[in-house]
Design a protein around this motif. Structure first.
Motif, PDB file in Angstrom:
ATOM      1  N   THR A  19      25.367  50.628  19.973  1.00 37.20           N
ATOM      2  CA  THR A  19      25.246  49.199  20.250  1.00 37.20           C
ATOM      3  C   THR A  19      23.781  48.842  20.455  1.00 37.20           C
ATOM      4  O   THR A  19      22.962  49.696  20.771  1.00 37.20           O
ATOM      5  CB  THR A  19      26.037  48.782  21.504  1.00 37.20           C
ATOM      6  OG1 THR A  19      25.555  49.520  22.625  1.00 37.20           O
ATOM      7  CG2 THR A  19      27.530  49.017  21.332  1.00 37.20           C
ATOM      8  N   ALA A  20      23.508  47.584  20.267  1.00 33.38           N
ATOM      9  CA  ALA A  20      22.162  47.050  20.505  1.00 33.38           C
ATOM     10  C   ALA A  20      22.302  45.704  21.190  1.00 33.38           C
ATOM     11  O   ALA A  20      23.253  44.961  20.936  1.00 33.38           O
ATOM     12  CB  ALA A  20      21.401  46.902  19.193  1.00 33.38           C
ATOM     13  N   ARG A  21      21.361  45.416  22.044  1.00 34.56           N
ATOM     14  CA  ARG A  21      21.355  44.151  22.787  1.00 34.56           C
ATOM     15  C   ARG A  21      19.908  43.769  23.021  1.00 34.56           C
ATOM     16  O   ARG A  21      19.118  44.590  23.476  1.00 34.56           O
ATOM     17  CB  ARG A  21      22.096  44.344  24.106  1.00 34.56           C
ATOM     18  CG  ARG A  21      22.160  43.128  24.986  1.00 34.56           C
ATOM     19  CD  ARG A  21      22.880  43.489  26.294  1.00 34.56           C
ATOM     20  NE  ARG A  21      23.026  42.358  27.145  1.00 34.56           N
ATOM     21  CZ  ARG A  21      24.081  41.548  27.180  1.00 34.56           C
ATOM     22  NH1 ARG A  21      25.105  41.787  26.393  1.00 34.56           N
ATOM     23  NH2 ARG A  21      24.125  40.524  28.000  1.00 34.56           N
ATOM     24  N   GLU A  23      17.713  41.691  25.347  1.00 36.36           N
ATOM     25  CA  GLU A  23      17.723  40.978  26.628  1.00 36.36           C
ATOM     26  C   GLU A  23      16.706  39.839  26.579  1.00 36.36           C
ATOM     27  O   GLU A  23      15.662  39.952  25.942  1.00 36.36           O
ATOM     28  CB  GLU A  23      17.376  41.937  27.766  1.00 36.36           C
ATOM     29  CG  GLU A  23      18.312  43.128  27.885  1.00 36.36           C
ATOM     30  CD  GLU A  23      19.677  42.780  28.456  1.00 36.36           C
ATOM     31  OE1 GLU A  23      19.857  41.643  28.975  1.00 36.36           O
ATOM     32  OE2 GLU A  23      20.564  43.639  28.384  1.00 36.36           O
ATOM     33  N   HIS A  24      17.000  38.767  27.279  1.00 36.74           N
ATOM     34  CA  HIS A  24      16.116  37.590  27.266  1.00 36.74           C
ATOM     35  C   HIS A  24      14.712  37.918  27.744  1.00 36.74           C
ATOM     36  O   HIS A  24      13.729  37.425  27.210  1.00 36.74           O
ATOM     37  CB  HIS A  24      16.728  36.456  28.096  1.00 36.74           C
ATOM     38  CG  HIS A  24      16.793  36.750  29.561  1.00 36.74           C
ATOM     39  ND1 HIS A  24      17.768  37.552  30.118  1.00 36.74           N
ATOM     40  CD2 HIS A  24      15.975  36.390  30.566  1.00 36.74           C
ATOM     41  CE1 HIS A  24      17.554  37.659  31.415  1.00 36.74           C
ATOM     42  NE2 HIS A  24      16.479  36.963  31.718  1.00 36.74           N
ATOM     43  N   ALA A  52      16.049  46.505  17.348  1.00 34.67           N
ATOM     44  CA  ALA A  52      17.438  46.684  17.756  1.00 34.67           C
ATOM     45  C   ALA A  52      18.175  47.609  16.788  1.00 34.67           C
ATOM     46  O   ALA A  52      18.950  48.469  17.208  1.00 34.67           O
ATOM     47  CB  ALA A  52      18.143  45.332  17.840  1.00 34.67           C
ATOM     48  N   ARG A  90      20.926  36.950  18.346  1.00 38.44           N
ATOM     49  CA  ARG A  90      21.054  36.200  19.597  1.00 38.44           C
ATOM     50  C   ARG A  90      20.715  37.075  20.801  1.00 38.44           C
ATOM     51  O   ARG A  90      20.910  38.286  20.783  1.00 38.44           O
ATOM     52  CB  ARG A  90      22.459  35.644  19.734  1.00 38.44           C
ATOM     53  CG  ARG A  90      22.792  34.722  18.573  1.00 38.44           C
ATOM     54  CD  ARG A  90      23.984  33.829  18.833  1.00 38.44           C
ATOM     55  NE  ARG A  90      24.178  32.931  17.705  1.00 38.44           N
ATOM     56  CZ  ARG A  90      23.529  31.816  17.491  1.00 38.44           C
ATOM     57  NH1 ARG A  90      22.612  31.421  18.339  1.00 38.44           N
ATOM     58  NH2 ARG A  90      23.780  31.055  16.442  1.00 38.44           N
ATOM     59  N   ASP A  92      21.064  38.521  24.612  1.00 33.50           N
ATOM     60  CA  ASP A  92      22.111  38.891  25.560  1.00 33.50           C
ATOM     61  C   ASP A  92      23.494  38.999  24.916  1.00 33.50           C
ATOM     62  O   ASP A  92      24.507  38.693  25.540  1.00 33.50           O
ATOM     63  CB  ASP A  92      22.125  37.921  26.745  1.00 33.50           C
ATOM     64  CG  ASP A  92      20.763  37.844  27.428  1.00 33.50           C
ATOM     65  OD1 ASP A  92      20.192  38.913  27.707  1.00 33.50           O
ATOM     66  OD2 ASP A  92      20.273  36.730  27.673  1.00 33.50           O
ATOM     67  N   VAL A  93      23.524  39.453  23.659  1.00 33.41           N
ATOM     68  CA  VAL A  93      24.773  39.667  22.922  1.00 33.41           C
ATOM     69  C   VAL A  93      24.813  41.138  22.510  1.00 33.41           C
ATOM     70  O   VAL A  93      23.806  41.687  22.060  1.00 33.41           O
ATOM     71  CB  VAL A  93      24.834  38.761  21.663  1.00 33.41           C
ATOM     72  CG1 VAL A  93      26.004  39.138  20.767  1.00 33.41           C
ATOM     73  CG2 VAL A  93      24.914  37.293  22.060  1.00 33.41           C
ATOM     74  N   ASP A  94      25.967  41.762  22.649  1.00 34.01           N
ATOM     75  CA  ASP A  94      26.129  43.147  22.213  1.00 34.01           C
ATOM     76  C   ASP A  94      26.476  43.174  20.733  1.00 34.01           C
ATOM     77  O   ASP A  94      27.434  42.519  20.297  1.00 34.01           O
ATOM     78  CB  ASP A  94      27.232  43.847  23.016  1.00 34.01           C
ATOM     79  CG  ASP A  94      26.832  44.075  24.465  1.00 34.01           C
ATOM     80  OD1 ASP A  94      25.655  44.384  24.712  1.00 34.01           O
ATOM     81  OD2 ASP A  94      27.703  43.946  25.345  1.00 34.01           O
ATOM     82  N   TYR A  95      25.696  43.951  19.968  1.00 31.69           N
ATOM     83  CA  TYR A  95      25.919  44.132  18.537  1.00 31.69           C
ATOM     84  C   TYR A  95      26.368  45.567  18.288  1.00 31.69           C
ATOM     85  O   TYR A  95      25.787  46.505  18.849  1.00 31.69           O
ATOM     86  CB  TYR A  95      24.634  43.858  17.746  1.00 31.69           C
ATOM     87  CG  TYR A  95      24.262  42.405  17.712  1.00 31.69           C
ATOM     88  CD1 TYR A  95      24.737  41.576  16.706  1.00 31.69           C
ATOM     89  CD2 TYR A  95      23.434  41.854  18.692  1.00 31.69           C
ATOM     90  CE1 TYR A  95      24.402  40.232  16.677  1.00 31.69           C
ATOM     91  CE2 TYR A  95      23.099  40.516  18.672  1.00 31.69           C
ATOM     92  CZ  TYR A  95      23.588  39.700  17.662  1.00 31.69           C
ATOM     93  OH  TYR A  95      23.255  38.373  17.636  1.00 31.69           O
ATOM     94  N   GLY A 126      28.164  41.292  14.990  1.00 33.36           N
ATOM     95  CA  GLY A 126      28.327  40.522  16.217  1.00 33.36           C
ATOM     96  C   GLY A 126      29.710  40.682  16.806  1.00 33.36           C
ATOM     97  O   GLY A 126      30.578  41.376  16.251  1.00 33.36           O
TER      98      GLY A 126
END
Length: 150
Positions: A19-21, A23-24, A52, A90, A92-95, A126
Motif C-alpha cells: 500500500t501507499a499513502r 500524508e498531507h 508512492a 489524493r 490521506d488515501v490508501d492505494y 484507489g
C-alpha cells in the motif's frame, strides 16, 4: 551475474506489492522543498506518484535490484520513468500497489559496454478498485562482468 535468458525470464514477474499513502504533511514538506505553490485541496504533488509507487512495491531497492542479478554496488540507475494519471493522486488515501516486470532486454553500447534495461509497471489502485496512477520506471543495470561484443 544474470544470463540474458534469465533476464528475459523476469518479464511477467510480480513484486509483492503493498500500500501507499501520501500524508498531507509530506505533501506540504515536498512543496516547500521544491518551492512549489500549494496544490488544490486534497491533491498530492505529482512527484508523489513516483515516490508512492516505488515505496509500495513491497521490496527495498536493493531487493528489487537482486531480482535482476544486481546490487547497489553495480551502479544501477534510473534511466527514465513515465507516469499516467487516470485520476489525481489524493492525500490521506490508501492505494493498493501492484508491480510487474513489463520488459527486460540486454544492450551493448560502444562506450558503455553491456547493460540491461528493465521496465516495471507499478499501478496504484484507489479505494474504488480502479487504477488511478500507473508509473513505469526503467532501470539501467551495468553489466561489467559481461564481455563487450565486437
Amino acid at each position: 551475474m544474470i544470463t540474458e535468458e534469465d533476464l528475459a525470464g523476469t518479464v511477467g514477474h510480480s513484486m509483492p506489492g503493498g500500500t501507499a499513502r501520501v500524508e498531507h504533511y509530506a505533501d506540504w514538506l515536498l512543496r516547500d522543498a521544491l518551492g512549489a505553490p500549494p496544490g488544490e485541496p486534497g491533491l498530492a504533488h505529482p512527484t508523489f506518484a513516483f515516490l508512492a509507487a516505488q515505496g509500495g512495491v513491497g521490496l527495498s531497492l536493493e531487493e528489487v535490484f537482486a531480482v535482476f542479478g544486481a546490487s547497489s554496488a553495480d551502479g544501477p540507475m534510473l534511466g527514465e520513468w513515465a507516469v499516467d494519471f487516470a485520476e489525481p493522486l489524493r492525500l490521506d488515501v490508501d492505494y493498493a500497489v501492484t508491480c510487474v516486470v513489463e520488459s527486460a532486454r540486454r544492450k551493448t553500447g560502444a562506450r558503455t559496454g553491456v547493460f540491461d534495461l528493465v521496465t516495471v509497471r507499478i499501478e496504484l489502485a484507489g479505494p474504488d478498485g480502479s487504477v488511478h496512477v500507473t508509473v513505469r520506471p526503467t532501470y539501467v543495470f551495468p553489466r561489467r562482468s559481461v564481455g563487450r561484443s565486437a
